[in-house]
Design a protein around this motif. Structure first.
Motif, PDB file in Angstrom:
ATOM      1  N   ARG A 287       0.831  -1.201   0.000  1.00 22.67           N
ATOM      2  CA  ARG A 287       0.000   0.000   0.000  1.00 22.67           C
ATOM      3  C   ARG A 287       0.862   1.247   0.000  1.00 22.67           C
ATOM      4  O   ARG A 287       1.718   1.411   0.871  1.00 22.67           O
ATOM      5  CB  ARG A 287      -0.915  -0.003   1.225  1.00 22.67           C
ATOM      6  N   GLY A 288       0.618   2.125  -0.968  1.00 23.19           N
ATOM      7  CA  GLY A 288       1.445   3.322  -1.082  1.00 23.19           C
ATOM      8  C   GLY A 288       2.875   3.021  -1.458  1.00 23.19           C
ATOM      9  O   GLY A 288       3.772   3.807  -1.151  1.00 23.19           O
ATOM     10  N   GLY A 289       3.088   1.885  -2.135  1.00 26.64           N
ATOM     11  CA  GLY A 289       4.443   1.409  -2.391  1.00 26.64           C
ATOM     12  C   GLY A 289       5.320   2.400  -3.118  1.00 26.64           C
ATOM     13  O   GLY A 289       6.481   2.618  -2.731  1.00 26.64           O
ATOM     14  N   LEU A 290       4.794   3.034  -4.170  1.00 23.10           N
ATOM     15  CA  LEU A 290       5.631   3.951  -4.934  1.00 23.10           C
ATOM     16  C   LEU A 290       5.940   5.225  -4.152  1.00 23.10           C
ATOM     17  O   LEU A 290       6.924   5.906  -4.440  1.00 23.10           O
ATOM     18  CB  LEU A 290       4.953   4.297  -6.268  1.00 23.10           C
ATOM     19  N   SER A 291       5.120   5.554  -3.175  1.00 22.61           N
ATOM     20  CA  SER A 291       5.446   6.692  -2.307  1.00 22.61           C
ATOM     21  C   SER A 291       6.667   6.367  -1.454  1.00 22.61           C
ATOM     22  O   SER A 291       7.556   7.212  -1.258  1.00 22.61           O
ATOM     23  CB  SER A 291       4.253   7.031  -1.413  1.00 22.61           C
ATOM     24  N   TYR A 292       6.722   5.126  -0.948  1.00 24.27           N
ATOM     25  CA  TYR A 292       7.924   4.697  -0.223  1.00 24.27           C
ATOM     26  C   TYR A 292       9.144   4.712  -1.154  1.00 24.27           C
ATOM     27  O   TYR A 292      10.257   5.071  -0.741  1.00 24.27           O
ATOM     28  CB  TYR A 292       7.742   3.295   0.342  1.00 24.27           C
ATOM     29  N   VAL A 385       3.659   8.828   7.778  1.00 21.59           N
ATOM     30  CA  VAL A 385       2.537   9.573   7.195  1.00 21.59           C
ATOM     31  C   VAL A 385       1.998   8.836   5.973  1.00 21.59           C
ATOM     32  O   VAL A 385       0.776   8.736   5.782  1.00 21.59           O
ATOM     33  CB  VAL A 385       2.978  11.003   6.814  1.00 21.59           C
ATOM     34  N   ILE A 386       2.886   8.309   5.141  1.00 19.42           N
ATOM     35  CA  ILE A 386       2.459   7.542   3.957  1.00 19.42           C
ATOM     36  C   ILE A 386       1.633   6.338   4.388  1.00 19.42           C
ATOM     37  O   ILE A 386       0.573   6.054   3.810  1.00 19.42           O
ATOM     38  CB  ILE A 386       3.689   7.100   3.140  1.00 19.42           C
ATOM     39  N   TRP A 387       2.117   5.611   5.408  1.00 19.25           N
ATOM     40  CA  TRP A 387       1.369   4.442   5.883  1.00 19.25           C
ATOM     41  C   TRP A 387      -0.018   4.845   6.373  1.00 19.25           C
ATOM     42  O   TRP A 387      -1.014   4.184   6.070  1.00 19.25           O
ATOM     43  CB  TRP A 387       2.141   3.772   7.032  1.00 19.25           C
TER      44      TRP A 387
END
Length: 619
Positions: A287-292, A385-387
């Motif tokens: 979840r939100g992988g590309l943000s990481y 925050v991304i998580w």
């Protein structure tokens, strides 16, 4: 200009030809100077480390050429209108007011250059009697860069004014600039009895007025310093040239253009793409992988390039198309890109850290060693925050990569992943200085791009050299005029008064650190990081030492605080750079970035409260 006529067309054609001539006179020498600097410093490293025969003349030659590079790069930046300026008010103005403000900015810069032209000639003439110790040539060969650069910048500014399409706005801008300058000069008798209140008038009110109206920061600093010295002291204006020379030609700052060019080579060679693809294979499915991946990618890329604009430009084109496909809102992408720019400000080879070392004398190797963990702390908080924002999503929008795919992407990325460690090891182990190590990185990246990734387009290297000169000139002219301002503040006795005031703050070291965080967030937002460091670094770092705060620890806190201001809307210049690179409207990221800014602020406070995060890895 009036309606098109035969004479008008001829005049415009003549102006274009003249501007093109100025371009030829500056672009070609500036690009060659970047290349020559790389070769000279590389030769110095090879001769010293491989053959154990130091080239005693290399640093002196590099310093001489560097001043020419800084001045010619500044001319290119004037021609391209790329000198750093705060455009928050300009951007929201009506079209007519915007034209007026743009022309006023040019007229203000021209006023500074016009007044400084003859003192620059005097300075170069006085330097003619000085002989360089190693090359044994007249110092006029080096100092001549100042009057020639100033003259070419003035010529480019005149061309810009002459090319204005509206006589009305042009006359208003020139008249406003003339009235402002004339009014300040006419008020000079009033300044004689104001003492240090003149500092507030010139370095707060006038600088703020110039910066907010869109005058480039370098010229805003220069005008304020010139006015203060000429109208409130008995010192000759030529002293400004000496301070500009001292600030711009410091050999440590040669790392600025070289690391900027390294960042461009990183993108051209395909190394940035390889690193991003490896991280995507690890995290793209969550979840939100590309943000990481964006957070991790900025951390890695920042370990190669010292330029945040280059770092963001290397990653955004690779990640953002796929993030859009996965439904990530554009405002979220912009906010995170801007936040990672602030988060990675302390990662070596940060240009801001190099500047701190230049103006304060702190070991750059120690600063490089101290910057990794603070950036990691902020990265962890951004990931939190991304998580939180992605915790309810079903998945990352992509299949989990197999072990073989991860291994293959790692092998492809391994030359790129090794480069940050090579750069840091070369500095820490004494193979090369912080200035010289960039040349090793450039050679490594060129070889990897040509032989391993086979994506290097040689035809794009020349424009990259000229772009590097332009960006470097814009940065170095700010450092030069900011050095003059810092000298004026010191000579006035302000530094002593500031030290006395700061030492009386409640809370001791804690109170001083808290005030420093707030002050540098504001300074980073209004002035950008480098000029804020040049002006206030020599004033505040000795005070920090009086409180028993470690130099490296204080440096990390200051840089992180400035990064928050630099990348925070509505005034942060870095935020608008992220907007331009991501091609997203500034308004889209205003709300999403608030959570990231809070995380960055909490991280900065943690770094301030725990000195070991900054000093634990310094020798």
């Amino acid at each position: 200009m009036p309606d098109s006529t035969g004479s008008d067309s001829f005049a415009r054609s003549a102006l274009r030809q003249l501007d093109r001539l100025v371009g030829w006179v500056t672009d070609i020498p500036a690009g060659l100077l970047v290349l020559i600097e790389i070769l000279v410093l590389l030769a110095g490293v090879v001769s010293r480390y491989v053959f154990h025969q130091p080239l005693t003349w290399s640093d002196e030659l590099a310093s001489t050429l560097f001043l020419w590079l800084a001045m010619l790069g500044s001319v290119i930046a004037v021609r391209r209108s790329s000198h750093m300026r705060m455009t928050a008010l300009v951007d929201i103005a009506s079209p007519g007011v915007r034209i007026f403000m743009d022309l006023f900015a040019v007229a203000a810069a021209l006023a500074f250059l016009g007044v400084l032209a003859y003192p620059a000639f005097e300075f170069a003439h006085d330097e003619a009697v000085v002989t360089s110790p190693t090359l044994e040539i007249s110092n006029a060969w080096r100092a001549a860069a100042l009057p020639i650069g100033i003259a070419l910048m003035a010529l480019s500014s005149l061309i810009k004014l002459a090319e204005a399409r509206s006589w009305k706005h042009l006359l208003m801008a020139v008249l406003t600039a003339s009235i402002a300058v004339g009014g300040v000069v006419a008020a000079s008798p009033l300044f004689q009895n104001l003492g240090n209140f003149n500092l507030f008038i010139f370095f707060v009110l006038i600088v703020a007025a110039l910066v907010l109206t869109g005058v480039p920061i370098a010229f805003a600093f220069g005008l304020a310093t010139l006015g203060y010295i000429a109208l409130t002291t008995n010192k000759p204006t030529v002293v400004i040239l000496g301070r500009m020379d001292e600030g711009m030609a410091h050999i440590v700052l040669l790392a600025v253009p070289l690391f900027v060019f390294l960042g461009v080579v990183l993108e051209l060679s395909g190394m940035a793409k390889a690193m991003v693809r490896f991280l995507a294979s690890l995290l793209g499915h969550v979840r939100g992988g590309l943000s990481y991946v964006l957070v991790g990618g900025m951390y890695l890329v920042s370990g190669i390039s010292g330029s945040k604009a280059a770092d963001m430009a290397a990653l955004a084109p690779v990640l953002f198309p796929e993030m859009r496909k996965r439904g990530v809102p554009e405002g979220e992408m912009l906010a995170l890109l801007s936040a990672t720019g602030a988060q990675t400000e302390t990662i070596p080879p940060s240009i801001v850290l190099i500047t701190i070392g230049s103006v304060t004398g702190i070991s750059i190797a120690a600063l490089f060693a101290g910057g990794l963990v603070p950036a990691l702390v902020l990265a962890v908080l951004l990931c939190c925050v991304i998580w939180w924002r992605n915790r309810h999503l079903n998945g990352g929008g992509a299949q989990r990569a197999s072990g073989q795919e991860i291994w293959n992407s790692f092998l492809i990325a391994s030359p790129a992943l090794a480069l940050p460690f090579i750069i840091r090891a070369a500095v820490v182990e004494g193979v090369a200085t912080a200035t010289e190590v960039s040349t090793l990185g450039i050679v490594y990246a060129l070889l990897a791009g040509a032989l391993f990734y086979r994506q290097l387009d040689v035809r794009r290297l020349w424009p990259a050299l000229v772009d590097t000169a332009a960006l470097s000139g814009a940065i170095l002219l700010i450092i030069g005029t900011a050095t003059g301002m810092a000298w004026a503040l010191t000579q006035s006795g302000f530094s002593r008064q500031l030290a006395e005031a700061m030492t009386q703050l409640p809370g001791g070291a804690v109170g001083f650190m808290a005030v420093s965080i707030v002050a540098f967030v504001i300074l980073g937002s209004v002035l950008e990081g480098i000029p804020a460091i040049v002006v206030f670094g020599p004033l505040l770092f000795p005070i920090a030492k009086q409180f028993g705060i470690h130099d490296v620890h204080y440096s990390m806190v200051v840089v992180l605080a400035m990064g928050i201001g630099l990348f925070a809307p509505p005034f942060g210049v870095g935020y608008y750079a992220a907007c331009a690179i991501s091609r997203v409207s500034p308004s889209a990221g205003m709300r999403p970035i608030l959570g990231y800014l809070l995380a960055l602020l909490i991280g900065t406070i943690v770094v301030a409260a725990v000195p070991g995060l900054s000093t634990g890895f310094t020798k």
